[in-house]
Design a protein around this motif. Structure first.
Motif, mmCIF file in Angstrom:
data_model
loop_
_atom_site.group_PDB
_atom_site.id
_atom_site.type_symbol
_atom_site.label_atom_id
_atom_site.label_comp_id
_atom_site.label_asym_id
_atom_site.label_seq_id
_atom_site.Cartn_x
_atom_site.Cartn_y
_atom_site.Cartn_z
ATOM 1 N N SER A 1 0.858 -1.182 0.000
ATOM 2 C CA SER A 1 0.000 0.000 0.000
ATOM 3 C C SER A 1 0.895 1.232 0.000
ATOM 4 O O SER A 1 1.855 1.314 0.774
ATOM 5 N N GLY A 2 0.565 2.198 -0.860
ATOM 6 C CA GLY A 2 1.429 3.370 -0.982
ATOM 7 C C GLY A 2 0.683 4.574 -1.501
ATOM 8 O O GLY A 2 -0.550 4.650 -1.426
ATOM 9 N N PRO A 3 1.408 5.550 -2.054
ATOM 10 C CA PRO A 3 0.791 6.804 -2.470
ATOM 11 C C PRO A 3 -0.002 6.674 -3.757
ATOM 12 O O PRO A 3 0.240 5.776 -4.582
ATOM 13 N N SER A 4 -0.932 7.594 -3.930
ATOM 14 C CA SER A 4 -1.646 7.715 -5.199
ATOM 15 C C SER A 4 -0.712 8.303 -6.253
ATOM 16 O O SER A 4 0.406 8.740 -5.950
ATOM 17 N N ALA A 5 -1.188 8.328 -7.492
ATOM 18 C CA ALA A 5 -0.346 8.811 -8.596
ATOM 19 C C ALA A 5 0.107 10.246 -8.381
ATOM 20 O O ALA A 5 1.223 10.629 -8.765
ATOM 21 N N ASP A 6 -0.745 11.072 -7.739
ATOM 22 C CA ASP A 6 -0.414 12.480 -7.526
ATOM 23 C C ASP A 6 0.315 12.736 -6.213
ATOM 24 O O ASP A 6 0.651 13.881 -5.907
ATOM 25 N N GLY A 7 0.536 11.699 -5.427
ATOM 26 C CA GLY A 7 1.208 11.872 -4.145
ATOM 27 C C GLY A 7 0.356 11.338 -3.009
ATOM 28 O O GLY A 7 -0.788 10.899 -3.187
ATOM 29 N N TRP A 8 0.926 11.389 -1.818
ATOM 30 C CA TRP A 8 0.259 10.846 -0.636
ATOM 31 C C TRP A 8 -0.961 11.672 -0.257
ATOM 32 O O TRP A 8 -0.916 12.903 -0.211
ATOM 33 N N THR A 9 -2.046 10.973 0.021
ATOM 34 C CA THR A 9 -3.239 11.573 0.615
ATOM 35 C C THR A 9 -3.424 10.974 2.007
ATOM 36 O O THR A 9 -2.784 9.980 2.367
ATOM 37 N N SER A 10 -4.313 11.576 2.787
ATOM 38 C CA SER A 10 -4.574 11.019 4.118
ATOM 39 C C SER A 10 -5.165 9.621 4.011
ATOM 40 O O SER A 10 -4.883 8.750 4.855
ATOM 41 N N GLU A 11 -5.961 9.374 2.979
ATOM 42 C CA GLU A 11 -6.516 8.026 2.789
ATOM 43 C C GLU A 11 -5.405 7.019 2.485
ATOM 44 O O GLU A 11 -5.431 5.879 2.977
ATOM 45 N N ASP A 12 -4.420 7.441 1.690
ATOM 46 C CA ASP A 12 -3.296 6.558 1.394
ATOM 47 C C ASP A 12 -2.525 6.219 2.675
ATOM 48 O O ASP A 12 -2.140 5.059 2.903
ATOM 49 N N ALA A 13 -2.255 7.238 3.489
ATOM 50 C CA ALA A 13 -1.478 7.021 4.716
ATOM 51 C C ALA A 13 -2.216 6.099 5.679
ATOM 52 O O ALA A 13 -1.611 5.225 6.308
ATOM 53 N N GLU A 14 -3.531 6.304 5.801
ATOM 54 C CA GLU A 14 -4.329 5.444 6.671
ATOM 55 C C GLU A 14 -4.289 3.997 6.191
ATOM 56 O O GLU A 14 -4.089 3.064 6.987
ATOM 57 N N ALA A 15 -4.461 3.810 4.875
ATOM 58 C CA ALA A 15 -4.444 2.454 4.323
ATOM 59 C C ALA A 15 -3.082 1.800 4.529
ATOM 60 O O ALA A 15 -2.992 0.610 4.863
ATOM 61 N N ALA A 16 -2.005 2.561 4.352
ATOM 62 C CA ALA A 16 -0.664 1.997 4.508
ATOM 63 C C ALA A 16 -0.393 1.604 5.951
ATOM 64 O O ALA A 16 0.206 0.553 6.219
ATOM 65 N N LEU A 17 -0.834 2.424 6.886
ATOM 66 C CA LEU A 17 -0.589 2.126 8.295
ATOM 67 C C LEU A 17 -1.311 0.858 8.727
ATOM 68 O O LEU A 17 -0.772 0.049 9.489
ATOM 69 N N LEU A 18 -2.530 0.666 8.250
ATOM 70 C CA LEU A 18 -3.354 -0.461 8.673
ATOM 71 C C LEU A 18 -3.361 -1.601 7.667
ATOM 72 O O LEU A 18 -4.190 -2.507 7.756
ATOM 73 N N ASP A 19 -2.434 -1.562 6.729
ATOM 74 C CA ASP A 19 -2.381 -2.587 5.692
ATOM 75 C C ASP A 19 -2.004 -3.954 6.255
ATOM 76 O O ASP A 19 -2.421 -5.002 5.742
ATOM 77 N N ASN A 20 -1.166 -3.949 7.296
ATOM 78 C CA ASN A 20 -0.753 -5.175 8.002
ATOM 79 C C ASN A 20 0.071 -6.129 7.160
ATOM 80 O O ASN A 20 0.158 -7.332 7.453
ATOM 81 N N ALA A 21 0.694 -5.616 6.104
ATOM 82 C CA ALA A 21 1.590 -6.448 5.309
ATOM 83 C C ALA A 21 2.889 -6.672 6.065
ATOM 84 O O ALA A 21 3.400 -5.791 6.755
ATOM 85 N N SER A 22 3.450 -7.853 5.916
ATOM 86 C CA SER A 22 4.690 -8.231 6.580
ATOM 87 C C SER A 22 5.854 -8.111 5.611
ATOM 88 O O SER A 22 5.892 -8.805 4.587
ATOM 89 N N LEU A 23 6.807 -7.250 5.937
ATOM 90 C CA LEU A 23 7.979 -7.104 5.090
ATOM 91 C C LEU A 23 8.752 -8.419 4.986
ATOM 92 O O LEU A 23 9.190 -8.815 3.900
ATOM 93 N N LEU A 24 8.917 -9.120 6.104
ATOM 94 C CA LEU A 24 9.692 -10.352 6.062
ATOM 95 C C LEU A 24 8.988 -11.428 5.250
ATOM 96 O O LEU A 24 9.646 -12.277 4.648
ATOM 97 N N ALA A 25 7.658 -11.389 5.219
ATOM 98 C CA ALA A 25 6.948 -12.309 4.335
ATOM 99 C C ALA A 25 7.197 -11.946 2.876
ATOM 100 O O ALA A 25 7.449 -12.826 2.030
ATOM 101 N N GLU A 26 7.123 -10.667 2.555
ATOM 102 C CA GLU A 26 7.367 -10.238 1.178
ATOM 103 C C GLU A 26 8.770 -10.640 0.719
ATOM 104 O O GLU A 26 8.974 -11.014 -0.432
ATOM 105 N N LEU A 27 9.739 -10.584 1.637
ATOM 106 C CA LEU A 27 11.125 -10.850 1.266
ATOM 107 C C LEU A 27 11.483 -12.333 1.252
ATOM 108 O O LEU A 27 12.362 -12.748 0.492
#
Length: 807
Positions: free
Chosen positions: A524-550
């Motif tokens: 989860s990351g920024p929109s095409a035009d840059g970060w919005t508050s909705e983007d930041a909220e989604a990224a914080l609560l996305d719950n993705a695991s970096l170690l799983a991705e790697l």
């Protein structure tokens, strides 16, 4: 109580008050404040003076948390044993003596005598507000554990200043107060010392995430801050949410620690800020070498005598009060300690040096921060006051400026001593052990180990603000509790004084995940035009695991086709676990199946290996590629020998079996909080998995409160509970995301959403004890109303005016 209506306040400005204490006390005899409660019980407090707005804050906070506040004041008054007896392992006795030895009451008196008029106005008003609520409501309606308790009494400004001294020591002396209270020379009659099963400060805890976004990366070109402190969900380390308005003088929204005035994290009309727990050292243990007698010690070529002071406390025993006397000792470094397993013997001992001892500046610091109208003003306030006790700061304003700093009060070592200390961390077992618990061990007999002076320092032996690390940018800045040197995905800071944290060391998986998110490389990351508050909220609560991705694809490939693995003499089938990991969504959401296998798999690797490499990673940590390394799965052993990867996967299956948890359990069925008689399922993870959104059953400070648990603790799983918090039946969360807020700006001013996750009220009978954790469970952040018309329009808004006096 009435429904809210929009009201207008005269926008006049009153300059800084310079009246003397007598005129102040006469002028500030009465208070009046309007308190509007909105959704989730948030208190919006308006008044015409600082004293009155603090009066309303104290009144409203007492309604939600009077027992916690009263308990903490009892603690710092050294009266725990008077009302609760000796305590387990004499904990109340040692705490009472420890606070006497730390001198917090004298410290409080000094602040009462010397603080600026505005601070006296705030603290006196807060105390009057607490007392007004108590006078109106009494103690008969309090929770059962403290109902009608005679230790819940009116508070004085001196009581509050004494409490604030303890708050300043939250990352230092208060964690060893029982060690101070139990310290006795080797020729003295032995006393019961503190329990040895609790770390001084848990490794890598308590934590937090703080993000700042600037004009170059946001969609609207304004600044944005994400606050995500990880603090205890029970006891005294909790926050309370409020909005404070004094027309023309103060208009600030956020959270404060229970019992404290102002706002410690939040936003005003132009600037938002948050804090994370600094990885720097706020205190040192000085190793003391004995001199000619048990109370003498060597310092350079001379022998010095310790000073002693006799203390007396009252102790309740079988319904009777008696006095207990104890003599405690102090070196020029600070008070002596009874460190578990190491103690104070004929071979030597340890003394405490605390950088926040005497920090009288922090209340004025927060008043200045609350009033700042830009990042520049906030930064200037921090540079001028130098009062932050133990936190990093991340701030952004409505013009898109961002600032990061670890400006916390820090001991200053000479460069040579700093190099010796860093070498000892790597080579000396005791130094390394204490360092893992955020304690710096120094040689108390060597004058070269003394803290050194520098121009501009707030106190002797502390680093001046000009030496402390900071970053100004219009892109991104963050901190996730690692030392300061990686403050953004693309910036690195030069070495700062040693006790700010060791430069160039490996980062935690959570820090790497936060950097990956801000770089826009996470799921989860920024929109095409840059970060919005909705983007930041989604990224914080996305719950993705970096170690799983790697790592997970390589782990699955390694384990596929392996029928069984032998773990501790047992054959463990892997096929089901491998299939569940194959299908897992790589997140720690409520319905994620496979998450708990991955958590317990990673927990087989020590913290150092998760950070550095070891038997998990193929490529070890490289400070030149701090966020990208370590990387790749460690290759299988040649010749088909013991494979740590397969063993860890098999052990994960066994741990879940021991906990009586089916390995195909969705996370939400086994990770929860018990609150108000309800079991609320929770998403999120802890420090092991490398995600941003932390909720965990472990990681708290040692508790310093007396509030009973809401539910009986589940049985431990030997050798694993301390790592992931797993117990028989699941993961019962006690710590983690507390104040979750996304704070930005538009043309009207601040725009924010968030939650105080564990709720506004400490009373389990209140709907505001459980409502926000339920909202957090469903990822439903609430609008944080700042504008008067929005407050009035809140469907749950009710208003009351409270009045009182200091008489």
């Amino acid at each position: 109580m009435v429904r809210c209506t929009q009201s207008m306040f005269c926008q006049s400005y009153r300059g800084e008050d310079s009246l003397g204490s007598l005129a102040y006390s006469q002028r500030m005899s009465t208070y009046s404040a309007e308190i509007r409660r909105t959704t989730h019980g948030v208190a919006h407090i308006r008044a015409e003076t600082l004293g009155s707005v603090a009066f309303g804050q104290g009144y409203a906070c007492a309604a939600d948390h009077l027992p916690t506040l009263a308990d903490q004041i009892l603690k710092v008054r050294s009266e725990r044993a008077r009302f609760f007896g000796r305590g387990e392992n004499d904990c109340h006795i040692n705490s009472d003596f420890g606070y006497l030895a730390l001198g917090v009451r004298e410290w409080g008196q000094r602040m009462l005598d010397t603080q600026p008029t505005e601070i006296l106005e705030l603290v006196s008003g807060y105390a009057a507000g607490v007392n007004r609520w108590l006078a109106e409501n009494g103690t008969d309606s309090l929770p059962q554990w403290c109902r009608s308790a005679d230790w819940i009494r009116p508070v004085s400004p001196l009581d509050l200043f004494t409490l604030y001294a303890d708050v300043a020591l939250m990352a230092s002396g208060r964690n060893v107060v029982e060690m101070v209270g139990a310290a006795q020379p080797p020729d003295a009659e032995p006393v019961v010392g503190p329990a040895a099963d609790q770390p001084i400060i848990p490794p890598d805890h308590p934590g937090s995430n703080g993000w700042g976004f600037g004009s170059e990366v946001t969609a609207n070109g304004r600044g944005m801050v994400v606050a995500n402190p990880h603090f205890p969900w029970r006891g005294d380390g909790r926050f309370w949410e409020c909005h404070l308005t004094v027309p023309g003088e103060l208009d600030v929204y956020g959270v404060s620690l229970i019992g404290t005035p102002l706002v410690q994290m939040g936003f005003n009309r132009h600037v938002a800020w948050t804090h994370t727990f600094s990885a720097g050292h706020r205190f040192c243990f000085f190793q003391i070498h004995p001199g000619s007698g048990p109370s003498s010690y060597r310092f350079g070529e001379e022998t010095r005598e310790m000073t002693s002071q006799a203390h007396r406390i009252s102790v309740l025993d079988n319904g009777e009060l008696s006095h207990l006397d104890r003599v405690l000792w102090r070196t020029h470094h600070g008070p002596m300690l009874d460190v578990p397993f190491l103690g104070w013997s004929a071979a030597g001992g340890f003394a405490l040096g605390d950088s926040n001892d005497g920090n009288d500046r922090f209340l004025g610091q927060y008043l200045a921060i609350n009033r700042a109208t830009s990042v520049d003003e906030l930064r200037t306030a921090v540079h001028q006051k130098q009062g932050l006790p133990w936190t990093n700061t991340v701030a952004a304003d409505d013009h898109g400026e961002v600032w990061y700093a670890d400006a916390a009060t820090t001991p200053l070592l000479s460069e040579e001593t700093g190099r010796r200390f860093e070498k000892a961390v790597d080579e000396d077992l005791v130094t390394a052990l204490l360092f893992s618990q955020r304690v710096a061990l120094l040689d108390g007999s060597d004058p070269a180990s003394e803290w050194v002076g520098a121009d501009g320092a707030p106190q002797p032996g502390r680093a001046p603000i000009g030496m402390l690390p900071e970053l100004r940018t219009t892109r991104t800045a963050f901190n996730s509790n690692d030392p300061y040197w990686v403050p953004s995905p693309d910036e690195r800071l030069d070495p700062a004084p040693t006790l700010c944290g060791l430069h160039g060391r490996a980062l935690s998986p959570r820090t790497r995940m936060n950097a990956t998110i801000l770089a826009g490389r996470a799921p989860s990351g920024p929109s095409a035009d840059g970060w919005t508050s909705e983007d930041a909220e989604a990224a914080l609560l996305d719950n993705a695991s970096l170690l799983a991705e790697l790592l997970i694809d390589e782990v699955v490939r390694r384990a596929t086709g392996v029928a069984v693995v032998t773990v501790d003499g047992r054959e463990v089938e892997l096929a089901e676990a491998v299939q569940l990991l194959t299908n897992w969504d790589r997140r720690f959401d409520l319905n994620s199946v496979g998450a708990i296998i991955w958590r317990e798999f990673l927990a087989s690797f020590p913290e150092a290996e998760l950070r550095n490499g070891g038997s998990l990673w193929a490529e070890p940590f490289d400070p030149q590629r701090a966020i990208e390394t370590p990387s790749g799965l460690h290759p299988a052993p040649l010749g088909g020998g013991h494979d740590p990867i397969l063993t860890a996967l098999g052990r994960a299956v066994l741990v879940l079996e021991a906990a009586e948890i089916a390995i195909d359990s969705p996370l939400g069925s086994v990770q929860f909080v018990e609150r108000s008689g309800q079991r609320v399922p929770l998403h999120g993870a802890n420090e092991v998995e490398g995600i941003a959104n932390v909720v965990a059953p472990i990681g708290n400070f040692a508790r310093s409160d007396l509030e009973p648990l809401e539910a009986e603790e589940l049985p431990l799983i030997a050798g694993r509970t301390e790592r992931t918090g797993i117990r028989r039946g699941g993961y019962s969360v006690t710590y983690g995301a507390s104040f979750v807020a996304v704070m930005g700006f538009d043309e009207r001013g601040p725009v924010a959403k968030g939650l105080l996750v564990y709720g506004q009220s400490g009373d389990s009978r209140s709907p505001h004890h459980v409502d926000q954790v339920e909202a957090f469970s469903s990822k439903s952040l609430r609008p944080m109303h700042f504008h008067d018309e929005d407050i009035a329009a809140d469907p749950h808004c009710v208003s009351v005016t409270v009045t009182g006096s200091t008489d």
